[in-house]
Design a protein around this motif. Structure first.
Motif, mmCIF file in Angstrom:
data_model
loop_
_atom_site.group_PDB
_atom_site.id
_atom_site.type_symbol
_atom_site.label_atom_id
_atom_site.label_comp_id
_atom_site.label_asym_id
_atom_site.label_seq_id
_atom_site.Cartn_x
_atom_site.Cartn_y
_atom_site.Cartn_z
ATOM 1 N N THR A 112 0.833 -1.205 0.000
ATOM 2 C CA THR A 112 0.000 0.000 0.000
ATOM 3 C C THR A 112 0.866 1.253 0.000
ATOM 4 O OG1 THR A 112 -1.863 -1.094 1.068
ATOM 5 C CG2 THR A 112 -1.743 1.291 1.308
ATOM 6 N N GLY A 113 1.856 1.294 0.896
ATOM 7 C CA GLY A 113 2.764 2.442 0.944
ATOM 8 C C GLY A 113 3.506 2.632 -0.369
ATOM 9 N N GLN A 114 3.960 1.521 -0.946
ATOM 10 C CA GLN A 114 4.693 1.577 -2.216
ATOM 11 C C GLN A 114 3.805 2.136 -3.326
ATOM 12 O OE1 GLN A 114 6.461 -2.183 -3.251
ATOM 13 N NE2 GLN A 114 6.873 -1.560 -5.343
ATOM 14 N N VAL A 115 2.544 1.694 -3.369
ATOM 15 C CA VAL A 115 1.603 2.182 -4.384
ATOM 16 C C VAL A 115 1.377 3.688 -4.219
ATOM 17 C CG1 VAL A 115 -0.833 2.119 -5.097
ATOM 18 C CG2 VAL A 115 0.437 -0.012 -4.777
ATOM 19 N N LEU A 116 1.179 4.139 -2.972
ATOM 20 C CA LEU A 116 0.916 5.559 -2.734
ATOM 21 C C LEU A 116 2.126 6.420 -3.100
ATOM 22 C CD1 LEU A 116 -1.121 5.297 0.588
ATOM 23 C CD2 LEU A 116 -2.007 5.795 -1.709
ATOM 24 N N TRP A 117 3.332 5.976 -2.745
ATOM 25 C CA TRP A 117 4.540 6.730 -3.107
ATOM 26 C C TRP A 117 4.723 6.753 -4.629
ATOM 27 C CZ3 TRP A 117 6.584 10.155 -0.132
ATOM 28 C CH2 TRP A 117 6.576 9.999 1.251
ATOM 29 N N ARG A 145 -6.611 -5.039 -7.869
ATOM 30 C CA ARG A 145 -7.582 -4.997 -6.763
ATOM 31 C C ARG A 145 -6.918 -4.445 -5.491
ATOM 32 N NH1 ARG A 145 -12.641 -7.888 -6.175
ATOM 33 N NH2 ARG A 145 -12.236 -8.623 -8.275
ATOM 34 N N ALA A 146 -5.679 -4.835 -5.247
ATOM 35 C CA ALA A 146 -4.938 -4.323 -4.077
ATOM 36 C C ALA A 146 -4.684 -2.825 -4.217
ATOM 37 C CB ALA A 146 -3.620 -5.075 -3.909
ATOM 38 N N VAL A 147 -4.508 -2.355 -5.457
ATOM 39 C CA VAL A 147 -4.345 -0.918 -5.693
ATOM 40 C C VAL A 147 -5.614 -0.185 -5.270
ATOM 41 C CG1 VAL A 147 -4.170 0.848 -7.509
ATOM 42 C CG2 VAL A 147 -2.562 -1.055 -7.456
ATOM 43 N N GLY A 148 -6.776 -0.773 -5.569
ATOM 44 C CA GLY A 148 -8.037 -0.176 -5.130
ATOM 45 C C GLY A 148 -8.085 -0.046 -3.618
ATOM 46 N N GLY A 149 -7.608 -1.074 -2.910
ATOM 47 C CA GLY A 149 -7.540 -1.022 -1.445
ATOM 48 C C GLY A 149 -6.591 0.062 -0.971
ATOM 49 N N ALA A 150 -5.464 0.218 -1.679
ATOM 50 C CA ALA A 150 -4.492 1.258 -1.318
ATOM 51 C C ALA A 150 -5.110 2.643 -1.490
ATOM 52 C CB ALA A 150 -3.227 1.121 -2.169
#
Length: 198
Positions: A112-117, A145-150
């Motif tokens: 999640t942190g990696q996607v947001l950064w 789908r995990a990106v949606g959660g992020a």
């Protein structure tokens, strides 16, 4: 307003609990509640937009502190300046410092942190990416789908531009501030980018 304690991320760092300060900005999309400490920004809470602002975007483009001015730490000042520029003079956002972040999610090593950064670094003003494209950028093409959660977990919306992540079909998809706000932000960026192109 009373200060809240935010949990430490890593007990080895021996950081004292931070004293959270709060500021409210009156923006074209409603009141943005911002919290942070001396070390960085914790969160931007979006209002639910139930109707589009009246008038054109320029006439409603003010973004001013309406509560908590006496509480402003340096990261909160930087955040307020950045948001003011985003709504009023978007070209300036590239030259302004992004405030430091001090939310646990953005300080730990997680997908999640990696996607947001990745989103903050790679998806620029006026651009949009699909959930799958962002998963590719973050290094896991099967994690749409995990990106949606992020995106749902993003504590710093607008600055970390989760509104720029849309469905592969081109539909905007869901947003914490509601679909009207997401559409408004995307439209604001498109219009401003077109102006800068002339």
């Amino acid at each position: 307003m009373a200060s809240r304690l935010v949990p430490k991320v890593n007990s080895e760092q021996r950081e004292p609990p931070c004293k959270e300060k709060h500021v409210v900005l009156l923006s074209p999309v409603g009141k943005l509640e911002i919290s942070g400490c001396e070390a960085g920004l914790h969160e931007i809470k979006l209002p639910k937009m139930i109707a589009l602002p009246s008038g054109n975007a320029e006439s409603s483009a003010a973004c001013e502190v309406c509560e908590g001015a006496e509480e402003m730490t340096e990261p909160l000042k930087q955040c307020s300046a950045w948001l003011h520029a985003y709504f009023c003079e978007p070209a300036r956002t590239t030259s302004l410092p992004v405030p430091a972040f001090h939310h646990p999610l953005l300080r730990q090593d997680s997908f999640t942190g990696q996607v947001l950064w990745t989103l903050l670094r790679d998806v620029k003003f006026g651009e949009a990416v699909s959930y799958k494209q962002l998963a590719d950028l973050a290094g896991n093409s099967r994690a749409a789908r995990a990106v949606g959660g992020a995106m749902r977990s993003n504590p710093i919306p607008i600055i970390i531009p989760c509104h720029r992540v849309i469905r592969s079909s081109g539909q905007s998809g869901n947003y914490g501030g509601g679909n009207l706000m997401k559409e408004w932000l995307l439209s604001h960026e498109r219009l401003q980018k077109e102006k800068l192109a002339y």
